[in-house]
Design a protein around this motif. Structure first.
Motif, mmCIF file in Angstrom:
data_model
loop_
_atom_site.group_PDB
_atom_site.id
_atom_site.type_symbol
_atom_site.label_atom_id
_atom_site.label_comp_id
_atom_site.label_asym_id
_atom_site.label_seq_id
_atom_site.Cartn_x
_atom_site.Cartn_y
_atom_site.Cartn_z
ATOM 1 N N ASP A 166 0.831 -1.214 0.000
ATOM 2 C CA ASP A 166 0.000 0.000 0.000
ATOM 3 C C ASP A 166 0.863 1.262 0.000
ATOM 4 N N SER A 167 1.975 1.224 0.729
ATOM 5 C CA SER A 167 2.872 2.382 0.737
ATOM 6 C C SER A 167 3.469 2.615 -0.647
ATOM 7 N N LEU A 168 3.835 1.544 -1.332
ATOM 8 C CA LEU A 168 4.381 1.682 -2.679
ATOM 9 C C LEU A 168 3.330 2.212 -3.652
ATOM 10 N N LYS A 169 2.100 1.805 -3.488
ATOM 11 C CA LYS A 169 1.027 2.319 -4.350
ATOM 12 C C LYS A 169 0.854 3.818 -4.172
ATOM 13 N N ARG A 170 0.924 4.277 -2.928
ATOM 14 C CA ARG A 170 0.785 5.712 -2.690
ATOM 15 C C ARG A 170 1.942 6.503 -3.305
ATOM 16 N N LEU A 171 3.076 5.860 -3.468
ATOM 17 C CA LEU A 171 4.221 6.513 -4.102
ATOM 18 C C LEU A 171 4.155 6.452 -5.625
ATOM 19 N N GLY A 172 3.149 5.789 -6.167
ATOM 20 C CA GLY A 172 2.997 5.729 -7.622
ATOM 21 C C GLY A 172 3.506 4.452 -8.251
ATOM 22 N N VAL A 173 3.793 3.427 -7.442
ATOM 23 C CA VAL A 173 4.297 2.163 -7.963
ATOM 24 C C VAL A 173 3.119 1.258 -8.296
ATOM 25 N N SER A 174 3.166 0.646 -9.465
ATOM 26 C CA SER A 174 2.113 -0.285 -9.891
ATOM 27 C C SER A 174 2.770 -1.487 -10.569
ATOM 28 N N PRO A 175 2.249 -2.699 -10.346
ATOM 29 C CA PRO A 175 2.864 -3.902 -10.929
ATOM 30 C C PRO A 175 2.436 -4.100 -12.388
ATOM 31 N N MET A 176 3.287 -4.794 -13.124
ATOM 32 C CA MET A 176 2.947 -5.175 -14.492
ATOM 33 C C MET A 176 2.108 -6.450 -14.469
ATOM 34 N N ARG A 177 1.292 -6.634 -15.495
ATOM 35 C CA ARG A 177 0.499 -7.845 -15.674
ATOM 36 C C ARG A 177 0.743 -8.352 -17.100
ATOM 37 N N PRO A 178 1.912 -8.986 -17.339
ATOM 38 C CA PRO A 178 2.267 -9.302 -18.717
ATOM 39 C C PRO A 178 1.717 -10.622 -19.251
ATOM 40 N N GLU A 179 1.126 -11.497 -18.417
ATOM 41 C CA GLU A 179 0.675 -12.795 -18.893
ATOM 42 C C GLU A 179 -0.340 -12.652 -20.026
ATOM 43 N N GLY A 180 -0.070 -13.389 -21.091
ATOM 44 C CA GLY A 180 -0.977 -13.377 -22.236
ATOM 45 C C GLY A 180 -0.739 -12.223 -23.198
ATOM 46 N N GLN A 181 0.156 -11.321 -22.923
ATOM 47 C CA GLN A 181 0.442 -10.187 -23.801
ATOM 48 C C GLN A 181 1.647 -10.481 -24.690
ATOM 49 N N PRO A 182 1.741 -9.808 -25.819
ATOM 50 C CA PRO A 182 2.925 -9.998 -26.666
ATOM 51 C C PRO A 182 4.179 -9.510 -25.957
ATOM 52 N N PHE A 183 5.282 -10.173 -26.257
ATOM 53 C CA PHE A 183 6.541 -9.792 -25.638
ATOM 54 C C PHE A 183 6.969 -8.415 -26.129
ATOM 55 N N ASP A 184 7.339 -7.538 -25.172
ATOM 56 C CA ASP A 184 7.785 -6.186 -25.481
ATOM 57 C C ASP A 184 9.155 -5.987 -24.824
#
Length: 246
Positions: A166-184
């Protein structure tokens, strides 16, 4: 006539000037003496006689011309001073505009540098905390509580993990959700390839190490497993020996 002669004789005996006798005997007004102080004629004559030879006595004609010449020279001098002051004012205004523009550029550059330093320090601090988050996630996925005591311990460190996330979210950190997406390659780092025909080639099959964003910038690339085309196993050829010659 007899009276006049008698008066003349008396005057000559007394030694009076003849002009005085004539003035007394004349019926016309007494003429003004040219040498008498305060007389206008006397002043003009005195000025004319006392002036130098090269001095021009002003007349109505040359007096007006001289005044006009003086006024023209004064106006020309004032105009020159005005033009000089205008030039100085334009130069000062130009200098002020340049200084103001330089200061504005300096202010903007200083603010930009300050923001960049703050963002860099923020990224460095958060990057150091990401391995802690990774360990909490591994513990949650691998540890299976068997009794109430283990469940209590599990809930306690999961509470710490939730507080950190929650502290990281308040600082603007968000996780990636790459499953099923094309490789970038700008977002992902491929560490494994798995042949499969269920997904198109280059599809992210699994996220091995989670990646994160900080705002709209990549904080850490995600380590992923990528789908590869399934290769067909080549059929083995039977080695046949040539027939023996009889």
């Amino acid at each position: 006539m007899d009276e006049d002669k008698q008066i003349n004789n008396t005057s000559q005996q007394l030694g009076e000037p003849t002009e005085v006798k004539q003035a007394m005997n004349s019926d016309s007004p007494v003429p003004m003496n040219a040498n008498e102080p305060g007389s206008e004629v006397t002043e003009q004559v005195a000025d004319a006689t006392s002036a130098p030879e090269n001095t021009v006595i002003p007349t109505p004609e040359n007096g007006v011309a001289a005044t006009q010449t003086v006024d023209t020279a004064a106006l020309a001098q004032m105009s020159q001073q005005i033009e000089s002051l205008k030039a100085q004012l334009e130069e000062r205004s130009s200098q002020y505009m340049r200084i103001a523009a330089d200061f504005e550029n300096y202010r903007k550059r200083t603010i930009k540098e300050k923001e960049d330093l703050e963002a860099q320090a923020k990224r460095n601090a958060i990057t150091e905390l990401l391995p802690v988050v990774d360990n909490f996630e591994r513990a949650r996925s691998q540890i299976k509580p068997q009794n109430d005591g283990e469940m209590g311990i599990h809930k306690s460190y999961q509470g710490v993990y939730k507080l950190l996330v929650d502290s990281l979210k308040r600082l603007g950190v968000s996780p990636m959700r790459p499953e099923g997406q094309p490789f970038d390659p700008n977002l992902h780092e491929a560490v494994m390839r798995e042949p499969t025909d269920e997904y198109p080639e280059g599809t992210v099959l699994e996220e091995l190490v989670r990646g994160y964003y900080l705002g709209d910038r990549v904080l850490r690339h995600a380590m992923v497993k990528v789908a590869a085309p399934k290769e067909d196993t080549p059929s083995s050829e039977e080695n046949q020996s040539p027939p023996a010659n009889g």
